[in-house]
Scaffold this active site. Structure first.
Site, mmCIF file in Angstrom:
data_model
loop_
_atom_site.group_PDB
_atom_site.id
_atom_site.type_symbol
_atom_site.label_atom_id
_atom_site.label_comp_id
_atom_site.label_asym_id
_atom_site.label_seq_id
_atom_site.Cartn_x
_atom_site.Cartn_y
_atom_site.Cartn_z
ATOM 1 N N THR A 22 0.839 -1.211 0.000
ATOM 2 C CA THR A 22 0.000 0.000 0.000
ATOM 3 C C THR A 22 0.875 1.263 0.000
ATOM 4 O O THR A 22 0.650 2.188 -0.778
ATOM 5 C CB THR A 22 -0.893 0.010 1.264
ATOM 6 O OG1 THR A 22 -1.666 -1.191 1.274
ATOM 7 C CG2 THR A 22 -1.803 1.208 1.287
ATOM 8 N N ALA A 52 12.565 -4.300 -3.012
ATOM 9 C CA ALA A 52 12.500 -5.612 -2.348
ATOM 10 C C ALA A 52 11.052 -5.963 -2.027
ATOM 11 O O ALA A 52 10.315 -5.125 -1.493
ATOM 12 C CB ALA A 52 13.325 -5.594 -1.056
ATOM 13 N N VAL A 139 4.271 7.839 12.343
ATOM 14 C CA VAL A 139 3.262 8.339 13.290
ATOM 15 C C VAL A 139 2.286 9.268 12.587
ATOM 16 O O VAL A 139 2.684 10.301 12.046
ATOM 17 C CB VAL A 139 3.924 9.118 14.453
ATOM 18 C CG1 VAL A 139 2.880 9.471 15.504
ATOM 19 C CG2 VAL A 139 5.033 8.306 15.092
ATOM 20 N N ILE A 143 0.448 13.774 8.816
ATOM 21 C CA ILE A 143 0.562 14.921 9.737
ATOM 22 C C ILE A 143 2.027 15.127 10.123
ATOM 23 O O ILE A 143 2.662 14.206 10.639
ATOM 24 C CB ILE A 143 -0.243 14.702 11.047
ATOM 25 C CG1 ILE A 143 -1.688 14.332 10.741
ATOM 26 C CG2 ILE A 143 -0.174 15.934 11.932
ATOM 27 C CD1 ILE A 143 -2.509 14.020 11.996
ATOM 28 N N ASP A 208 -0.825 -0.771 17.644
ATOM 29 C CA ASP A 208 -0.263 0.229 16.731
ATOM 30 C C ASP A 208 -0.298 1.620 17.371
ATOM 31 O O ASP A 208 0.665 2.393 17.284
ATOM 32 C CB ASP A 208 -1.079 0.203 15.424
ATOM 33 C CG ASP A 208 -0.600 1.209 14.410
ATOM 34 O OD1 ASP A 208 0.403 0.944 13.733
ATOM 35 O OD2 ASP A 208 -1.239 2.288 14.294
ATOM 36 N N LYS A 212 2.911 4.138 18.388
ATOM 37 C CA LYS A 212 3.024 5.553 18.008
ATOM 38 C C LYS A 212 3.146 6.441 19.248
ATOM 39 O O LYS A 212 3.914 7.413 19.262
ATOM 40 C CB LYS A 212 1.808 5.953 17.165
ATOM 41 C CG LYS A 212 1.790 5.269 15.806
ATOM 42 C CD LYS A 212 0.421 5.403 15.152
ATOM 43 C CE LYS A 212 0.402 4.795 13.763
ATOM 44 N NZ LYS A 212 -0.956 4.643 13.233
HETATM 45 N N1 LIG Z 1 -0.945 1.325 5.206
HETATM 46 C C1 LIG Z 1 -0.860 2.452 5.895
HETATM 47 O O1 LIG Z 1 -1.803 3.284 5.906
HETATM 48 C C2 LIG Z 1 0.359 2.792 6.657
HETATM 49 C C3 LIG Z 1 1.361 1.889 6.847
HETATM 50 N N2 LIG Z 1 2.463 2.241 7.568
HETATM 51 C C4 LIG Z 1 3.547 1.288 7.745
HETATM 52 O O2 LIG Z 1 4.188 1.096 6.495
HETATM 53 C C5 LIG Z 1 4.697 -0.222 6.404
HETATM 54 C C6 LIG Z 1 4.129 -0.921 5.179
HETATM 55 O O3 LIG Z 1 2.731 -0.910 5.265
HETATM 56 P P1 LIG Z 1 1.825 -1.343 4.020
HETATM 57 O O4 LIG Z 1 2.367 -0.805 2.769
HETATM 58 O O5 LIG Z 1 0.446 -1.015 4.416
HETATM 59 O O6 LIG Z 1 2.025 -2.927 4.051
HETATM 60 P P2 LIG Z 1 1.741 -3.984 2.893
HETATM 61 O O7 LIG Z 1 1.485 -5.270 3.579
HETATM 62 O O8 LIG Z 1 0.728 -3.456 1.963
HETATM 63 O O9 LIG Z 1 3.128 -4.064 2.092
HETATM 64 C C7 LIG Z 1 4.272 -4.686 2.603
HETATM 65 C C8 LIG Z 1 5.274 -4.853 1.477
HETATM 66 O O10 LIG Z 1 6.465 -5.379 2.006
HETATM 67 C C9 LIG Z 1 6.848 -6.541 1.263
HETATM 68 N N3 LIG Z 1 7.508 -7.465 2.168
HETATM 69 C C10 LIG Z 1 7.002 -8.010 3.300
HETATM 70 N N4 LIG Z 1 7.913 -8.819 3.873
HETATM 71 C C11 LIG Z 1 9.009 -8.776 3.087
HETATM 72 C C12 LIG Z 1 10.295 -9.412 3.132
HETATM 73 N N5 LIG Z 1 10.628 -10.261 4.123
HETATM 74 N N6 LIG Z 1 11.181 -9.133 2.144
HETATM 75 C C13 LIG Z 1 10.856 -8.300 1.158
HETATM 76 N N7 LIG Z 1 9.663 -7.667 1.063
HETATM 77 C C14 LIG Z 1 8.755 -7.903 2.011
HETATM 78 C C15 LIG Z 1 5.556 -7.107 0.706
HETATM 79 O O11 LIG Z 1 5.833 -7.883 -0.447
HETATM 80 P P3 LIG Z 1 4.683 -8.740 -1.185
HETATM 81 O O12 LIG Z 1 3.648 -7.754 -1.610
HETATM 82 O O13 LIG Z 1 5.366 -9.376 -2.342
HETATM 83 O O14 LIG Z 1 4.180 -9.680 -0.152
HETATM 84 C C16 LIG Z 1 4.803 -5.815 0.384
HETATM 85 O O15 LIG Z 1 5.178 -5.333 -0.865
HETATM 86 C C17 LIG Z 1 4.305 -0.907 7.735
HETATM 87 O O16 LIG Z 1 5.371 -0.771 8.627
HETATM 88 C C18 LIG Z 1 3.121 -0.071 8.206
HETATM 89 O O17 LIG Z 1 2.964 -0.113 9.594
HETATM 90 C C19 LIG Z 1 2.635 3.498 8.098
HETATM 91 C C20 LIG Z 1 1.668 4.426 7.929
HETATM 92 C C21 LIG Z 1 0.433 4.165 7.228
HETATM 93 N N1 LIG Z 2 -2.748 0.861 10.360
HETATM 94 C C1 LIG Z 2 -2.376 2.212 10.625
HETATM 95 C C2 LIG Z 2 -1.697 2.798 9.439
HETATM 96 C C3 LIG Z 2 -1.016 4.054 9.714
HETATM 97 O O1 LIG Z 2 -0.201 4.181 10.594
HETATM 98 C C4 LIG Z 2 -3.595 3.036 10.953
HETATM 99 O O2 LIG Z 2 -4.708 2.548 10.701
HETATM 100 O O3 LIG Z 2 -3.448 4.130 11.470
#
Ligand SMILES: NC(=O)C1=CN([C@@H]2O[C@H](COP(=O)(O)OP(=O)(O)OC[C@H]3O[C@@H](n4cnc5c(N)ncnc54)[C@H](OP(=O)(O)O)[C@@H]3O)[C@@H](O)[C@H]2O)C=CC1
Ligand SMILES: N[C@@H](CC=O)C(=O)O
Length: 335
Positions: A22, A52, A139, A143, A208, A212
């Protein structure tokens, strides 16, 4: 006027992007599609050195030559200038990020679990490698909160903060309050909209939010918070009946993180940090913070009361914070 002034205006900055979910997808799209605009603004050419992922076949939009399932090798590759970590979790994120920092590479991460769990170790790794370590996206999404605490408010004395720090929980509670929507249906929508963690239990159990809160408390009070010591209750036991009865009393239920320093005179008194569903009056400023929006009130001795609000989850708001950090580290490290 670009802020990076050099005889060679097209210095290339190679970015290792760890994770293309995402959040990572939005970052990759900005870096590739807005390449010229970003170069005109910054004076450097930012490009993806590699991406990656867990399973390459899930990422057909990324050139195969950029994809790898080995984040460690990518992050420590000789030609990589900056690492962006958006995989989530602790393993392999912790060893990869700490190695990148120790080897002198700046790291930008959105991973609050990582930052909250390994606060001291990661800051030590950054100091050892003289590397910039940034986590604005970890966090409250878009914001600006980490940077204001690290910089703008660093001369002030914060006494407490109270906030809504999880978009998923706030989305669910808002849907239950405004549309009488059942918990599970609202949770599914939050998952579909990309707000929830890969393991949504981290959202609804308050974990979560506690991560934060730990980060904000460490920054606000210039200390190292013991994450495991934070009292944490999520929203899984909040029923439609609770929501309606709060509504009848002119209240609304929010998942609130609060933190205060018990006294200004004794820095050794532990912080009181708490995460729990709380009924607040509809007239409270945080009562109007709805959907995936986050909001935080900070009280500081000189500044008084500050209220910061904005999109707290989702790919694009989080990418905004990551790109801000990316350009800060490029400016700090390569300008
Ligand atoms: N979604 C949100 O609104 C927010 C998320 N975050 C943080 O951002 C980070 C990512 O979140 P989000 O994008 O939602 O998560 P997703 O689950 O959507 O994406 C995770 C990505 O990481 C890859 N991945 C997971 N494990 C591995 C590994 N061992 N080696 C290589 N690649 C790996 C996955 O690959 P594959 O797709 O091939 O499985 C995928 O592309 C998290 O720490 C989350 O807490 C922070 C703020 C907001
Ligand atoms: N899962 C988290 C993503 C952002 O940090 C949330 O819902 O706030």
């Amino acid at each position: 006027m670009p802020w990076f002034t050099t005889d060679s205006p097209s210095r290339v900055i190679n970015v290792a992007l760890l994770g293309n979910g995402t959040v990572g997808k939005e970052v990759a799209q900005c870096i590739t599609e807005r390449h010229e605009e970003l170069r005109a603004r910054s004076g450097v050419a930012v490009q993806l050195a590699g991406v990656a992922v867990g399973e390459p076949s899930r990422h057909p939009e990324v050139p195969r030559s950029l994809l790898t399932t080995d984040p460690y090798s990518l992050a420590t590759r000789a030609d990589v200038d900056v690492v962006i970590e958006a995989m989530g979790g602790l393993d392999p994120a912790y060893p990869v990020v700490s190695s990148a920092l120790e080897s002198g590479r700046p790291v930008v991460t959105a991973n609050k679990e990582l930052v909250a769990s390994y606060w001291s170790q990661l800051h030590k790794s950054a100091a050892a490698g003289h590397s910039d370590f940034r986590y604005e996206a970890a966090v409250a999404g878009a914001i600006p909160l980490v940077t204001p605490l690290r910089q703008s408010l660093s001369g002030d004395r914060i006494s407490n903060f109270t906030g809504i720090l999880n978009g998923t929980c706030n989305y669910i509670l808002t849907a239950m309050d405004i549309h009488d929507q059942p918990f599970d249906a609202a949770l599914q929508e939050a998952i579909d909209l990309g707000y929830a963690e890969a393991d949504y239990a981290r959202d609804v159990k308050g974990i979560d939010t506690a991560d934060k809160a730990a980060i904000l408390a460490s920054l606000s009070f210039d200390t190292v918070v013991d994450r495991a010591a934070i009292n944490c209750e999520g929203i899984t036991n909040v029923s439609i009946t609770d929501i309606r009865s709060a509504r009848d009393r002119g209240h609304v239920i929010k998942l609130i993180a609060s933190c205060q320093r018990p006294t200004h005179d004794d820095d050794n008194v532990p912080l009181e940090i708490d995460v729990r569903p709380t009924a607040i009056p509809r007239s409270h400023p945080l009562a109007t913070v709805s959907g995936a929006t986050n909001g935080i009130e900070i009280e500081a001795a000189l500044a008084g009361n500050l209220l910061l609000c904005g999109p707290g989850a989702g790919g694009q708001p989080t990418a905004s914070a990551i790109l801000g950090d990316l350009f800060t580290v490029i400016r700090n490290t390569y300008a």
